[in-house]
Design an enzyme around this catalytic site. Structure first.
Site, PDB file in Angstrom:
ATOM      1  N   SER A   1       0.979  -1.275   0.094  1.00  0.00           N
ATOM      2  CA  SER A   1      -0.105  -0.036  -0.236  1.00  0.00           C
ATOM      3  C   SER A   1       0.805   1.593  -0.093  1.00  0.00           C
ATOM      4  CB  SER A   1      -0.841   0.047   1.009  1.00  0.00           C
ATOM      5  OG  SER A   1      -1.524  -0.858   1.153  1.00  0.00           O
TER       6      SER A   1
HETATM    7  N1  SAH Z   1      -0.022  -4.441   3.594  1.00  0.00           N
HETATM    8  C1  SAH Z   1       0.588  -5.078   3.061  1.00  0.00           C
HETATM    9  C2  SAH Z   1      -0.481  -4.981   1.275  1.00  0.00           C
HETATM   10  C3  SAH Z   1      -1.454  -6.463   1.400  1.00  0.00           C
HETATM   11  S1  SAH Z   1      -1.869  -6.337  -0.157  1.00  0.00           S
HETATM   12  C4  SAH Z   1       2.140  -4.541   2.730  1.00  0.00           C
HETATM   13  O1  SAH Z   1       1.971  -3.725   3.025  1.00  0.00           O
HETATM   14  O2  SAH Z   1       2.780  -5.081   1.651  1.00  0.00           O
HETATM   15  C5  SAH Z   1      -3.462  -7.210   0.046  1.00  0.00           C
HETATM   16  C6  SAH Z   1      -3.152  -8.925   0.900  1.00  0.00           C
HETATM   17  O3  SAH Z   1      -4.258  -9.212   1.063  1.00  0.00           O
HETATM   18  C7  SAH Z   1      -2.485  -9.044  -0.568  1.00  0.00           C
HETATM   19  O4  SAH Z   1      -1.030 -10.108  -0.092  1.00  0.00           O
HETATM   20  C8  SAH Z   1      -3.603 -10.864  -0.912  1.00  0.00           C
HETATM   21  O5  SAH Z   1      -2.791 -11.553  -0.908  1.00  0.00           O
HETATM   22  C9  SAH Z   1      -3.676 -10.475   0.652  1.00  0.00           C
HETATM   23  N2  SAH Z   1      -4.744 -11.273   1.140  1.00  0.00           N
HETATM   24  C10 SAH Z   1      -6.334 -11.193   0.039  1.00  0.00           C
HETATM   25  N3  SAH Z   1      -6.696 -12.047   0.721  1.00  0.00           N
HETATM   26  C11 SAH Z   1      -6.914 -12.255   2.283  1.00  0.00           C
HETATM   27  C12 SAH Z   1      -7.974 -13.524   2.557  1.00  0.00           C
HETATM   28  N4  SAH Z   1      -8.854 -13.742   2.528  1.00  0.00           N
HETATM   29  N5  SAH Z   1      -6.846 -13.652   3.255  1.00  0.00           N
HETATM   30  C13 SAH Z   1      -5.780 -13.115   4.041  1.00  0.00           C
HETATM   31  N6  SAH Z   1      -5.059 -12.827   3.132  1.00  0.00           N
HETATM   32  C14 SAH Z   1      -5.610 -12.147   1.787  1.00  0.00           C
END
Ligand code: SAH
Length: 201
Positions: free
Chosen positions: A52
């Site tokens: 993000s």
């Molecule tokens: N906070 C992270 C960015 C995350 S992007 C950072 O600082 O890099 C969102 C993430 O949520 C992705 O890696 C995606 O694979 C994960 N995600 C999406 N749906 C999910 C679920 N049901 N359970 C666990 N992770 C999930």
């Protein structure tokens, strides 16, 4: 980054600003020049996911109102950058990621940086991590139509859950506080996150 993109755009919590000044963002992005890691934009992290933008990380963290003694559940470990910011400001972080490769890479980075108050879980975050419940704070970093019931159930009374909710085209970042049977909602900003995907990868 802290002066221009965070303080300059209204982030006021000094603890959040300090934490984001301490966490080396370039460690969490590959194939990007170190100076580009600090631009106020999302960047690719593999598995079709993104880290993000700094402003969004700051806003989400500020909305959690961390004072240092909380146990936090994070859904969507991704690169682990947001996890590091949470680990700076809370007692313990449990973070769930559905892509094992991302979780392992994040764990490796965060160990190398010396964070020892984080537990990594691979799996479907819509189920939460019931063994550790209730949590003082919950952060969802992928966009869902609404908050999964299991996550709301794992939030303690008076606790705050932050996440982006809405359709794939338009979402609002919300802070929801649990007040008995009621939910107090604060709408923070319109946003666009990668989708929350139910089920393991
Ligand atoms: N906070 C992270 C960015 C995350 S992007 C950072 O600082 O890099 C969102 C993430 O949520 C992705 O890696 C995606 O694979 C994960 N995600 C999406 N749906 C999910 C679920 N049901 N359970 C666990 N992770 C999930």
């Amino acid at each position: 980054m802290v002066r221009q993109d965070l303080r300059g755009r209204g982030i006021r919590d000094e603890r959040v600003l300090d934490a984001m000044g301490r966490v080396p963002r370039e460690v969490f992005v590959d194939r990007v020049r170190p100076s580009d890691a600090y631009g106020d934009r999302a960047l690719p992290i593999g598995c079709d996911q993104t880290i993000s933008q700094p402003f969004m990380v700051a806003l989400m963290t500020e909305a959690l109102g961390l004072e240092g003694d909380e146990r936090v559940l994070e859904i969507g470990t991704g690169s682990g950058y947001q996890t590091a910011v949470l680990a700076e400001l809370a007692r313990e972080v449990v973070t769930i990621e559905r892509h094992a490769a991302l979780s392992e890479e994040a764990a490796r980075r965060l160990d190398a940086l010396g964070y020892f108050n984080i537990r990594f879980v691979v799996g479907d975050g819509s189920l939460g991590a019931p063994q550790g419940a209730p949590y003082d704070r919950i952060l969802i970093t992928a966009a869902a139509a609404d908050c999964p019931h299991a996550l709301w159930d794992q939030l303690r009374e008076g606790g705050v859950l932050v996440g982006p909710f809405g359709s794939s085209a338009s979402q609002w970042l919300e802070a929801r506080r649990k007040r008995g049977d009621r939910v107090e909602v604060e709408y923070l900003v319109e946003c666009r996150f990668v989708p929350f995907v139910v089920g393991e990868s």
